[in-house]
Structure formats: C-alpha cells, structure tokens
Design a protein around this motif. Structure first.
Motif, PDB file in Angstrom:
ATOM      1  N   ALA A  36       0.572  -1.248  -0.084  1.00 23.95           N
ATOM      2  CA  ALA A  36      -0.265  -0.113   0.262  1.00 23.95           C
ATOM      3  C   ALA A  36       0.972   1.502   0.267  1.00 23.95           C
ATOM      4  O   ALA A  36       0.886   2.267  -0.566  1.00 23.95           O
ATOM      5  CB  ALA A  36      -1.457   0.423   0.795  1.00 23.95           C
ATOM      6  N   VAL A  37       2.254   1.228   0.326  1.00 26.86           N
ATOM      7  CA  VAL A  37       2.548   2.794   0.910  1.00 26.86           C
ATOM      8  C   VAL A  37       3.537   2.430  -0.704  1.00 26.86           C
ATOM      9  O   VAL A  37       3.859   3.905  -1.182  1.00 26.86           O
ATOM     10  CB  VAL A  37       3.860   2.260   1.865  1.00 26.86           C
ATOM     11  N   GLU A  39       2.381   1.900  -3.425  1.00 24.59           N
ATOM     12  CA  GLU A  39       1.252   2.195  -4.635  1.00 24.59           C
ATOM     13  C   GLU A  39       1.111   3.673  -3.882  1.00 24.59           C
ATOM     14  O   GLU A  39       0.545   4.226  -5.402  1.00 24.59           O
ATOM     15  CB  GLU A  39      -0.139   1.308  -4.320  1.00 24.59           C
ATOM     16  N   ALA A  40       0.881   4.215  -3.115  1.00 22.53           N
ATOM     17  CA  ALA A  40       0.971   5.803  -2.017  1.00 22.53           C
ATOM     18  C   ALA A  40       1.945   6.539  -2.940  1.00 22.53           C
ATOM     19  O   ALA A  40       1.881   7.378  -3.963  1.00 22.53           O
ATOM     20  CB  ALA A  40       0.353   6.153  -1.161  1.00 22.53           C
ATOM     21  N   LEU A  41       2.980   6.357  -3.163  1.00 21.26           N
ATOM     22  CA  LEU A  41       4.004   6.753  -3.363  1.00 21.26           C
ATOM     23  C   LEU A  41       4.482   6.562  -5.220  1.00 21.26           C
ATOM     24  O   LEU A  41       4.714   8.056  -5.528  1.00 21.26           O
ATOM     25  CB  LEU A  41       5.527   6.053  -3.006  1.00 21.26           C
ATOM     26  N   HIS A  42       4.264   5.470  -5.996  1.00 18.81           N
ATOM     27  CA  HIS A  42       3.911   5.774  -7.252  1.00 18.81           C
ATOM     28  C   HIS A  42       3.116   6.858  -7.508  1.00 18.81           C
ATOM     29  O   HIS A  42       3.080   7.477  -8.761  1.00 18.81           O
ATOM     30  CB  HIS A  42       3.636   4.241  -7.483  1.00 18.81           C
ATOM     31  N   ARG A  43       1.968   6.829  -7.242  1.00 18.81           N
ATOM     32  CA  ARG A  43       0.882   7.449  -7.131  1.00 18.81           C
ATOM     33  C   ARG A  43       0.771   9.148  -6.866  1.00 18.81           C
ATOM     34  O   ARG A  43       0.681   9.322  -8.130  1.00 18.81           O
ATOM     35  CB  ARG A  43      -0.583   7.120  -6.315  1.00 18.81           C
ATOM     36  N   SER A  44       1.285   9.698  -5.744  1.00 22.58           N
ATOM     37  CA  SER A  44       1.774  10.462  -5.401  1.00 22.58           C
ATOM     38  C   SER A  44       3.248  11.587  -6.584  1.00 22.58           C
ATOM     39  O   SER A  44       2.840  12.229  -7.120  1.00 22.58           O
ATOM     40  CB  SER A  44       2.675  11.214  -4.011  1.00 22.58           C
ATOM     41  N   VAL A  45       4.000  10.677  -7.711  1.00 25.69           N
ATOM     42  CA  VAL A  45       4.600  10.721  -8.048  1.00 25.69           C
ATOM     43  C   VAL A  45       3.883  10.293  -9.551  1.00 25.69           C
ATOM     44  O   VAL A  45       4.424  11.599 -10.230  1.00 25.69           O
ATOM     45  CB  VAL A  45       5.790   9.354  -8.233  1.00 25.69           C
ATOM     46  N   ASP A  46       2.819  10.176 -10.313  1.00 29.71           N
ATOM     47  CA  ASP A  46       2.046  10.232 -10.985  1.00 29.71           C
ATOM     48  C   ASP A  46       1.315  11.304 -11.200  1.00 29.71           C
ATOM     49  O   ASP A  46       1.183  12.264 -12.554  1.00 29.71           O
ATOM     50  CB  ASP A  46       1.855   9.298 -11.337  1.00 29.71           C
ATOM     51  N   ASP A 166      -2.733  13.587   1.024  1.00 29.59           N
ATOM     52  CA  ASP A 166      -2.894  13.024   2.669  1.00 29.59           C
ATOM     53  C   ASP A 166      -2.573  12.068   2.680  1.00 29.59           C
ATOM     54  O   ASP A 166      -1.857  11.602   3.414  1.00 29.59           O
ATOM     55  CB  ASP A 166      -4.433  14.096   3.015  1.00 29.59           C
ATOM     56  N   TYR A 167      -2.288  11.251   1.312  1.00 29.69           N
ATOM     57  CA  TYR A 167      -2.617   9.733   1.551  1.00 29.69           C
ATOM     58  C   TYR A 167      -1.330   9.396   1.557  1.00 29.69           C
ATOM     59  O   TYR A 167      -0.220   8.730   1.744  1.00 29.69           O
ATOM     60  CB  TYR A 167      -3.393   9.483   0.000  1.00 29.69           C
ATOM     61  N   ALA A 168      -0.407  10.265   0.821  1.00 29.33           N
ATOM     62  CA  ALA A 168       0.777  10.896   0.669  1.00 29.33           C
ATOM     63  C   ALA A 168       1.545  10.468   2.513  1.00 29.33           C
ATOM     64  O   ALA A 168       3.218  10.232   2.117  1.00 29.33           O
ATOM     65  CB  ALA A 168       1.821  11.158   0.088  1.00 29.33           C
ATOM     66  N   ARG A 169       1.480  11.541   2.661  1.00 33.64           N
ATOM     67  CA  ARG A 169       1.426  11.862   4.318  1.00 33.64           C
ATOM     68  C   ARG A 169       0.891  10.590   5.310  1.00 33.64           C
ATOM     69  O   ARG A 169       2.325   9.962   6.103  1.00 33.64           O
ATOM     70  CB  ARG A 169       0.820  12.991   4.613  1.00 33.64           C
ATOM     71  N   VAL A 170       0.528   9.647   4.829  1.00 33.97           N
ATOM     72  CA  VAL A 170       0.420   8.510   5.602  1.00 33.97           C
ATOM     73  C   VAL A 170       1.379   7.856   5.283  1.00 33.97           C
ATOM     74  O   VAL A 170       1.618   7.345   6.331  1.00 33.97           O
ATOM     75  CB  VAL A 170      -1.418   7.618   5.342  1.00 33.97           C
ATOM     76  N   ALA A 177       8.860   8.583   8.397  1.00 34.50           N
ATOM     77  CA  ALA A 177       9.418   9.445   8.268  1.00 34.50           C
ATOM     78  C   ALA A 177       8.065  10.880   7.467  1.00 34.50           C
ATOM     79  O   ALA A 177       7.627  10.922   6.953  1.00 34.50           O
ATOM     80  CB  ALA A 177       9.887   9.821   6.658  1.00 34.50           C
ATOM     81  N   ASP A 178       7.661  11.103   9.830  1.00 32.99           N
ATOM     82  CA  ASP A 178       7.204  12.338   9.723  1.00 32.99           C
ATOM     83  C   ASP A 178       7.565  13.322   9.196  1.00 32.99           C
ATOM     84  O   ASP A 178       8.783  14.315  10.025  1.00 32.99           O
ATOM     85  CB  ASP A 178       6.388  11.785  11.201  1.00 32.99           C
ATOM     86  N   LEU A 179       7.474  14.064   7.864  1.00 35.56           N
ATOM     87  CA  LEU A 179       8.185  15.609   7.677  1.00 35.56           C
ATOM     88  C   LEU A 179       8.132  16.431   8.510  1.00 35.56           C
ATOM     89  O   LEU A 179       8.237  17.321   9.563  1.00 35.56           O
ATOM     90  CB  LEU A 179       7.738  15.824   6.308  1.00 35.56           C
ATOM     91  N   ALA A 180       7.037  16.420   9.675  1.00 34.81           N
ATOM     92  CA  ALA A 180       6.970  17.966  10.194  1.00 34.81           C
ATOM     93  C   ALA A 180       7.735  17.772  11.249  1.00 34.81           C
ATOM     94  O   ALA A 180       7.966  18.393  12.183  1.00 34.81           O
ATOM     95  CB  ALA A 180       5.483  17.350  11.216  1.00 34.81           C
ATOM     96  N   GLN A 181       8.395  16.528  11.632  1.00 31.36           N
ATOM     97  CA  GLN A 181       9.151  16.737  12.680  1.00 31.36           C
ATOM     98  C   GLN A 181      10.838  16.298  12.046  1.00 31.36           C
ATOM     99  O   GLN A 181      11.796  17.586  13.020  1.00 31.36           O
ATOM    100  CB  GLN A 181       9.322  14.667  13.314  1.00 31.36           C
ATOM    101  N   PHE A 182      10.953  15.596  11.315  1.00 30.28           N
ATOM    102  CA  PHE A 182      12.158  15.979  10.344  1.00 30.28           C
ATOM    103  C   PHE A 182      12.490  17.661   9.865  1.00 30.28           C
ATOM    104  O   PHE A 182      13.443  17.842  10.038  1.00 30.28           O
ATOM    105  CB  PHE A 182      12.056  15.244   9.163  1.00 30.28           C
ATOM    106  N   ASN A 183      11.252  18.258   9.423  1.00 29.05           N
ATOM    107  CA  ASN A 183      11.365  19.669   8.861  1.00 29.05           C
ATOM    108  C   ASN A 183      11.458  20.533  10.242  1.00 29.05           C
ATOM    109  O   ASN A 183      11.161  21.903   9.797  1.00 29.05           O
ATOM    110  CB  ASN A 183      10.702  19.834   7.477  1.00 29.05           C
ATOM    111  N   GLY A 184      10.595  20.031  10.824  1.00 25.18           N
ATOM    112  CA  GLY A 184      10.379  20.985  12.488  1.00 25.18           C
ATOM    113  C   GLY A 184       9.635  22.465  11.966  1.00 25.18           C
ATOM    114  O   GLY A 184       9.287  23.192  12.784  1.00 25.18           O
TER     115      GLY A 184
END
Length: 235
Positions: A36-37, A39-46, A166-170, A177-184
C-alpha cells in the motif's frame, strides 16, 4: 537483509548512481515496503508529473534567485559570496529519511573534488532541521554543506517545492518519515529532486528537475558545463 543492510550493500556495489537507485527501488518496492505504501508513493509521483510541476521549475537561461541560508552549525552561507568565487552547483535534498537522496549526496561527494577543480562550489539545500542535516553530513561523509531552507522558501523561488497529498503523508508516516518532525514545521512540503549550475552572473546554465525521486543525473553531467564556463572566464 533489512533496510539499512540493503542500503549499505548497494552503496558498496560499485554501480553508477542511477544503477544504485534502480537496484534499491527494486528491493524497496518488492521487499522492504508494504504494497500500500509503494502504491501511494508511485501514485504521488504520477500525479506530480501530470500536474506539470517540473516544467514550471526554473530553467536554463533564467536568473537564479539569490539566497542566504544557515549551514547546520548556524553559519550563514550566501549565494552571492559563493558566486564571487566561481560557479555554483546547487542540489535540492529531500532529507535524511530518503535513501535515494542519500545515494545522490554520496555520489556528489565522490565528485566534489572534480567539481571544485573546475572552479565551482557545491551546496545542498534541504528543508530538514539542522540536527538532521548534521547527521546527514556525518553519515554521508560530506565535505560540502547542507543549507537549511525552513519551510522551503528558497525551493519555492526555484519553483521546485510541492505539497504532499494526504495519502502520501500517511505513506511517509508508515515508513517513519514524519516530515513535520524531520523538517520542524507542518507544511508537508518537499523540493522535487533538482540540480542546478549557476554561472557567476546568476544565470542558470544547467537544470535537471525530476518529479520522480528515483531518477537522478550523474554528477559528471555538470563537468562539461563547468568546463565551458571556465573557458569563457579564461578567454
């Protein structure tokens, strides 16, 4: 093998940069990540490709925006100062959590002395926090700085910043890789992988932007560009 072991094995393979990225993508898509991950990453790139975002990024012939950004130790690095010395190679880096990006940084480090021998400086720009950039520099053995672009303001000026759906954030959170934490900060934005060469007058003379984070140019692609600039300076 786990994630880190797979990454290290491929890093030692002797393959060119894109060969390493291709090999890791196969392992990631078939063994390391939940379907599922993947699929979501490929979808976000597309979807990012279909949006036309890469075509809107700054291109060869346009003027690069000036920037002054902190390195991981808090020292300000200004593009104007670097360009006074020679051309500038800029790479946009998504973050320490991205194995594809870390292969890219390592490949650039392996070519850094050749880039510098051609009269240029090299910097990476990332939205991640300073502690994460210090860790990236240490783990990847970098001799060039990762500059902090909090919130992606410089990325936006180069037109390479985009917002994750949103689906890519999940999917990213599932991978740790919670970007809110990594990026502050919680904008959930990233730069598209991008590499630029900026001439001393501020003109972009090389631009490679790809919405697909698994595709990167070999660092040697900038060598002829830098050599041409050197010939013009010597003329």
């Amino acid at each position: 093998m786990n994630f880190q072991e797979t990454f290290a094995m491929i890093a030692r393979s002797g393959l060119p940069l894109q060969g390493k990225l291709d090999a890791f993508e196969v392992e990631f898509d078939t063994r390391l990540a939940p379907p599922a991950v993947v699929e979501a990453l490929h979808r976000s790139v597309d979807e990012l490709i279909e949006s036309g975002a890469p075509a809107r990024a700054l291109k060869v012939g346009e003027v690069a925006p000036e920037f002054s950004l902190p390195d991981p130790d808090g020292n300000t690095v200004a593009s104007k100062t670097l360009l006074a010395k020679g051309p500038l190679v800029v790479t946009f880096y998504r973050g320490i959590w991205c194995p594809f990006c870390n292969y890219d940084l390592t490949a650039l480090e392996e070519s850094r002395l050749e880039i510098e021998a051609r009269g240029a400086s090299l910097v990476a720009i990332s939205q991640q926090t300073a502690p994460n950039s210090r860790k990236s520099q240490r783990q990847n053995g970098l001799g060039f700085p990762i500059l902090g672009d909090h919130g992606g303001e410089v990325g936006a000026r180069f037109n390479v910043r985009w917002t994750l759906p949103d689906y890519a954030r999940v999917a990213h959170k599932t991978l740790g890789a919670d970007l809110a934490q990594f990026n502050g900060e919680d904008s959930w934005t990233l730069p598209m992988p991008a590499r630029y060469v900026i001439a001393q007058d501020g003109t972009i003379v090389y631009a490679e932007v790809n919405a697909d984070y698994t595709r990167r140019p070999e660092p040697s692609a900038v060598f002829p560009v830098l050599e041409q600039l050197a010939r013009k300076r010597a003329a």
